[in-house]
Design an enzyme around this catalytic site. Structure first.
Site: not given
Lengths: 529, 376, 186
Positions: A79, A108, A144, A172-173, A256, A258, A260, A271, A305-306, A331, A334, A453
């Site tokens: 998931h 293009d 994951w 791909s990314s 991390h 990722e 963002y 925006s 921090h993770h 943040t 924004k 979790r």
């Protein structure tokens, strides 16, 4: 703003495209590829969502009812992988494909052939990942985040397939990101200076740089997992001089930024939408650009921090706590800017605006819980509980996914030439909004009350909330079927015809071409004044 | 929209007397000075967030109500103000500093595990905890005590469903107890919410945490890091006793464990009958082996190997004993020599060699196991 | 301008690909960088894998630090392994030797490798081992036993707040893997 309209007549002569399946297989047209990405992302969203339904069904009440714990772990793992790499990221890439050339006045993407490749390897990556679920022993079951040594020494052989599919997703990314960067650098219409670029383009440019910076690190991490598991290296095995905590450092150095990658384009979308429906220019354009860039830079120095509970020296914990708290400043800027944009505007509440408003409020709630999680001593209590699950789902579902939905409603009339079905859209919005909060808000409570979790069964004190969470989950899942119906209707070109500008307050090059957007646009670059 | 309302509601729910202990909605205050500090910090930051939320969402709501196009307003055209931008960069920054100072001081207190009165080595393994008192001769495993039938919804679930163990950790109150945390296999995380202690157990490395419990009682937590199939089934239960009660308890335990070892050595000469071995073995198998190899001995294909008809369970006996006693490195097969008594080991190996049609007819005795373990 | 584009594009693509390759390399470079980082900060309480030389003249007798020893064997490692000294009080700068005992009770030859870890991690920065069995692999023949010395001193620079620290050794069976595994830690 431009003289694009003069070229429209010219463009229409070229509006013949090859028919049938070969059109889609061989296409190098940014609009076709954008469409492919978006449909792919939506299908993945439904598959990943179906897995979430399995998880929520098992957690509907205490005890083991439907699935065994091993399969439950596969569901949570796949998931996560599907939603991150299969739904959110491809959806943003699809939007970039469709909109970046239109917004900067390019004919293009810069590298159309590579564009085709970067899309078409993606289905194979997910085919491999999904097929691993049907192997003996099942697919990846280590979350994951695939922490070693659970993903190395203690995993089953399907890990090889997992690694291979992550490699393809990464490739791909990276190709997609390179394409975006080259397009924005080299293909802007004359007069489209850096500080005139729409914010969606800006945020995507910064995202693309994050992608090429961290996806290779992920590739390195999975490669190390592969060699540790199958080729006898000891990157993460203490016996051979390695360290399992090293894995987490490498993973979160990718992980991390990722996060963002999945939210900066959302900032760009909001925006675009908020000024349109406030009929007022975006407040603080320049500060938005700087805020985005500083969030991206800060994202490289907060990864640990993770990992506060892994055991770090106090000095490191303090550093990562302060750095993380700092992120809330740009943040916050924004969010304040969006509110200031609305202030003294003339606001109307079309569906894209409703999603954007929901985004601002719910993303901010996710931001608040993020700030709470940054506080190391309290993080020891929150870490790996449902409080974290609530936090990142507020940021990613009511954040990233709501922004994608807002974008789809916003630009769908431009893509199809027809307005979306207003009734279905309203149902979709209100059902999603209510159910998503029923789904994720009580997770804060069960998390604070102590539910970890990634568990398939839980203590009785969590039973009531989990029932409501599951009901919210099923409702949110069903709500997306309304969206599916709406999208099918739109792709069959049913609905009221849309004007070229579509929205009264819309500004920008993409609104100066006809609706639907012709197959070829801006073959002669427009002049941006 | 009104999500601000929900946030406000959240706040009222937390503060009102509606919620009795232990809270279903909020973090618990816990029973140590540190956990109370953590709780206060949590509430402080939560309230700051609520206030910011009310201001921001309030402004937004105001704009949504009063600056609507349907009211016929004309949009303004301002889109820049350096003064405002600087203000809402600097003000949040100052608020953050206000949060960071108490957070840092709590953190420094938490990480100071020196001058402990009691030290316990906590070792995680799939899916149980092992406690060893460093200053005393007491060590034991602590495993989930909830019956499998409750999990399978065949029996009614008890009050402490999934939060009960056979042998809880016992610690004294009012003493600084240091926990050294490590793991035998994957990463686990030892978590007791009432102590605000959560520390990862990393294989090959040790971590430390500490708690000074103010009130005697039973405190329950769980493993907090995904550690494989039964991650959800390895609770932590800690009993805090008055120092005198603790002293009596630990002295008693020392005696019991010493006696058990002596008994074990005496029993080496004794042979057990097949029936008795099978009976004891079946019980041990269900508690120690069935989680992976499954009650029917068929394992989980591709994940955990079957014992039914397996080469080890039907092959050479010493190899079988070696695997059970020492485990297999690089796999999920643990070393049970440390976890079970000689008698239990002998019984469970006998059981594995004769159950599910493995009918080797072999009996394994405690002395066979002892011979392999000590090389004598 | 449009004629120059392909050229511009390929130059930019090459640059970006270089970034991608560089970052892939950086992912692997994080492995040694992490060790450096650990050496500086004491993450995970890793001790120096190489023998230190004892060059301290001043023993700080005003302070006493308690050092505790923990021994563990990993899954699949059948050795008996224990610290003969469970705890020892040392003055910073003072050279001390402690003994560890290991026995291979099996009927096969086994190579062991001990992995040290110190808690609290920062103490690892001030623990200097002049001699340790963990610097090398330890082969033991079937039934053989050995007394292994470990000589160390605590750097007098050790922060005031560290009064006690724990050194754990986890013993791994590395028979057969020894040739393929780089032993970069002692």
């Amino acid at each position: 703003m431009s003289n694009a309209a003069e070229h429209l007549h010219h463009d229409e002569h070229h509006d013949h495209k090859p028919a049938g399946i070969m059109r889609w297989l061989n296409t190098t047209n940014h609009k076709d590829i954008g469409t492919l990405y978006l449909w792919f992302a939506f299908i993945m969203f439904l598959i990943g969502g179906a897995m979430a339904m399995v998880i929520r069904a098992e957690l509907f009440q205490p005890g083991l009812q439907l699935v065994d714990p091993n399969f439950f772990n596969q569901m949570t793992t796949v998931h996560g992988l599907i939603m991150v790499f299969g739904a959110v990221m491809p959806a943003f890439t699809g939007l970039a494909n469709w909109m970046v050339p239109l917004m900067i006045g390019a004919p293009d993407m810069a590298l159309p052939r590579m564009n085709n490749w970067s899309f078409w390897i993606l289905p194979f990556a997910f085919l491999i990942l999904l097929s691993s679920l049907f192997l003996e022993g099942g697919g990846p079951n280590f979350g994951w985040t695939f922490y070693a040594p659970l993903s190395t020494t203690y995993s089953n052989d399907s890990t090889a397939l997992f690694v291979f599919s992550v490699h393809i997703m990464g490739a791909s990314s990276i190709m997609g990101a390179i394409n975006v960067i080259v397009t924005i650098f080299n293909m802007r219409a004359p007069g489209m200076t850096w500080m005139k670029m729409p914010l969606f383009v800006w945020t995507w440019l910064i995202t693309a740089f994050l992608l090429i910076a961290v996806m290779p690190v992920l590739a390195g991490a999975v490669t190390m997992v592969l060699t540790d598991k199958f080729f006898g290296t000891s990157f993460f095995d203490a016996a051979g001089g390695g360290d399992p905590v090293l894995f987490q450092h490498i993973f979160w150095f990718f992980g991390h930024p990722e996060v963002y990658i999945m939210i900066l384009p959302a900032f760009g979308i909001i925006s675009q939408i908020v000024p349109t429906f406030s009929r007022k220019p975006l407040f603080g354009y320049a500060s938005m650009v700087y805020a985005t860039a500083s969030i991206a830079l800060l994202s490289f120095i907060v990864w640990a921090h993770h990992m506060f509970t892994t055991g770090m020296p106090v000095a490191a914990e303090l550093f990562f706590m302060f750095a993380t708290m700092l992120i809330s400043v740009p943040t916050g800027v924004k969010v304040f800017n969006w509110v200031a944009t609305m202030w003294r505007g003339a606001i109307s509440f079309e569906i894209p605006m409703l999603f954007a408003l929901a985004f601002i409020v719910l993303f901010t709630i996710g931001g608040f819980s993020g700030l709470m999680l940054a506080i190391t001593p309290v993080d020891f209590q929150y870490h790996d509980t449902y409080f974290v699950v609530a936090h990142f789902h507020y940021v990613l579902v009511t954040g990233a996914i709501f922004s994608i939905m807002a974008a789809v409603y916003y630009w769908l009339p431009k893509w199809c030439g027809k307005m979306y079905d207003e009734t279905l859209a309203k149902w979709h919005f209100w059902c999603s909004l209510i159910s998503v909060n029923l789904l994720f808000f009580p997770m804060h409570f069960v998390g604070l009350a102590g539910m970890p979790r990634r568990i398939p069964d839980y203590a009785l004190q969590f039973a009531d909330f989990n029932k409501w969470i599951s009901i919210g989950g099923f409702a949110f899942g069903l709500s997306q079927l309304i969206f599916l119906a709406l999208l099918i209707k739109a792709s069959r070109k049913q609905g009221e015809p849309a004007t070229d500008q579509v929205w009264e307050g819309a500004q920008g090059l993409e609104w100066e071409i006809p609706s639907p957007a012709p197959y070829h646009t801006f073959e002669t670059p427009p002049m941006v004044k | 929209m009104g999500r601000g309302v929900i946030t406000a509601l959240f706040a009222t729910l937390l503060t009102s007397g509606v919620v009795a202990e232990p809270s279903q909605l909020n973090l618990r205050r816990g029973v140590t000075d540190i956990s109370a500090q953590v709780y206060d910090l949590h509430m402080t930051i939560f309230y700051i967030c609520v206030v910011i939320g009310i201001v921001v969402f309030g402004a937004m709501l105001y704009a949504m109500v009063f600056h609507r196009k349907s009211r016929g307003v004309k949009p303004a055209n301002f889109h820049e103000s350096v003064r405002v931008e600087v203000a809402w960069t600097v003000v949040p920054f100052i608020i953050l500093i206000g949060m960071a100072i108490p957070a840092a001081s709590t953190l420094i207190d938490m990480e100071d595990a020196s001058q402990a009165d009691v030290t316990v080595l906590v070792t995680g393994s799939q899916w149980k905890w092992h406690y060893k008192y460093m200053d005393r001769d007491v060590e034991y495993y602590s495993v989930l005590a909830t019956q499998p039938e409750q999990i399978a919804n065949k029996f009614n679930k008890g009050e402490n469903y999934l939060l009960e163990v056979d042998r809880p950790l016992v610690i004294p109150t009012d003493k600084k107890v240091r926990f050294l945390v490590t793991s035998d296999d994957v990463i686990h995380s030892w978590w007791v919410p009432d102590f605000a202690v959560k520390k990862d157990a990393n294989p090959g490395f040790i971590n430390e945490a500490w708690a000074k419990v103010n009130e005697p009682g039973i405190y329950r937590g769980q493993c907090a890091e995904l550690c494989g199939k039964d991650h959800g089934f390895m609770p932590v239960v800690v009993i805090a006793k008055e120092p005198a009660d603790y002293e009596a308890w630990i002295t008693e335990q020392e005696g019991i464990q010493r006696k058990a070892k002596e008994e074990e050595q005496k029993l080496l000469a004794m042979n057990m009958e097949m029936d008795e071995l099978m009976e004891v073995g079946a019980r041990v198998y269900q508690s120690a082996c069935a989680a992976c190899h499954m009650p029917n001995g068929e394992g989980l294909p591709g994940v955990f190997p079957a014992l039914k008809g397996s080469a080890i369970a039907t092959g050479e006996m010493t190899k079988h004993i070696d695997v059970v006693v020492n485990g297999v490195s690089g796999t999920a097969m643990q070393a049970f020599g440390k976890q079970l008594s000689l008698k239990e080991l002998a019984a469970v190996i006998t059981y594995e060699r004769n159950a599910w049609g493995n009918n080797t007819g072999d009996t394994v005795q405690a002395k066979d196991v002892n011979a392999l373990m000590t090389g004598k | 301008m449009s004629e120059q584009r392909p050229n511009n594009n390929s130059r930019l693509v090459i640059k970006l690909m270089a970034v991608v390759l560089g970052m892939f390399g950086f992912g692997f470079a994080l492995v040694p960088l992490y060790d450096v980082f650990c050496d500086i900060t004491g993450i995970n309480g890793k001790t120096n894998p190489y023998a230190a030389t004892y060059d301290v003249q001043d023993v700080d007798t005003s302070r006493t630090i308690m050092v505790e020893f923990i021994t563990r064997t990993n899954t699949g490692m059948p050795w008996e392994f224990e610290a003969r000294t469970k705890r020892i009080a040392v003055h910073p700068g003072e050279l001390k030797t402690v003994q560890f005992y290991a026995r291979n009770p099996t009927t096969r030859d086994i190579v062991g490798q001990a992995i040290p870890s110190v808690s609290p991690g920062t103490a690892a920065l001030y623990l200097n081992k002049t001699e340790c069995f963990c610097f090398n692999q330890q082969p033991l023949q079937a039934g053989q036993d050995v007394l292994m010395p470990m000589q160390f001193y605590v750097d007098p620079q050790i922060p005031e707040d560290i009064e006690v620290f724990t050194l754990s050794y986890t013993l791994y069976d590395v028979t057969g893997t020894s040739s393929t595994v780089a032993m970069n830690r002692g």
